[in-house]
Design an enzyme around this catalytic site. Sequence first.
Site, PDB file in Angstrom:
ATOM      1  N   PRO A  64       0.840  -1.196   0.000  1.00  0.00           N
ATOM      2  CG  PRO A  64      -0.728  -1.541   1.679  1.00  0.00           C
ATOM      3  CD  PRO A  64       0.579  -2.041   1.159  1.00  0.00           C
TER       4      PRO A  64
ATOM      5  CE  LYS B 191      -2.699  -5.914   0.894  1.00  0.00           C
ATOM      6  NZ  LYS B 191      -2.231  -5.927  -0.467  1.00  0.00           N
TER       7      LYS B 191
END
Length: 115
Positions: free
Chosen positions: A2, A34
């Site tokens: 990300p 994540k």
Amino acid sequence: MPTLILSTNVPVDAVVAADILKDCSKAVARIIGKPESYVMVSINGSVPMSFAASEEPAAYGELVSIGGIGPGVNGKLSAAVAEILETKLSVIRSRFYIKFEDVKGHNFGFNGSTF
């Protein structure tokens, strides 16, 4: 992977930038689910920017991720980043846009290859 890129017309000193980077990194990792070791965040301050025909404090963000984002997550991410920008830079929520992009792994490079 990300990646959150933020731009604002507000001047951002090194101490405030460090706080924003840290807070956004934790929020993105927590909300997307994540590991934070995969998250990248950047902030660009003092960017010439107009929002609603005004140069009052404003910000724009883009979050790119391989999965982990979508209708159930994007609102939470938007709220978390907006809260950080409002607290740290006095950018009110109504003067902040964020774009979300879910990309395929083969369209994102890392470590001399793709995911």
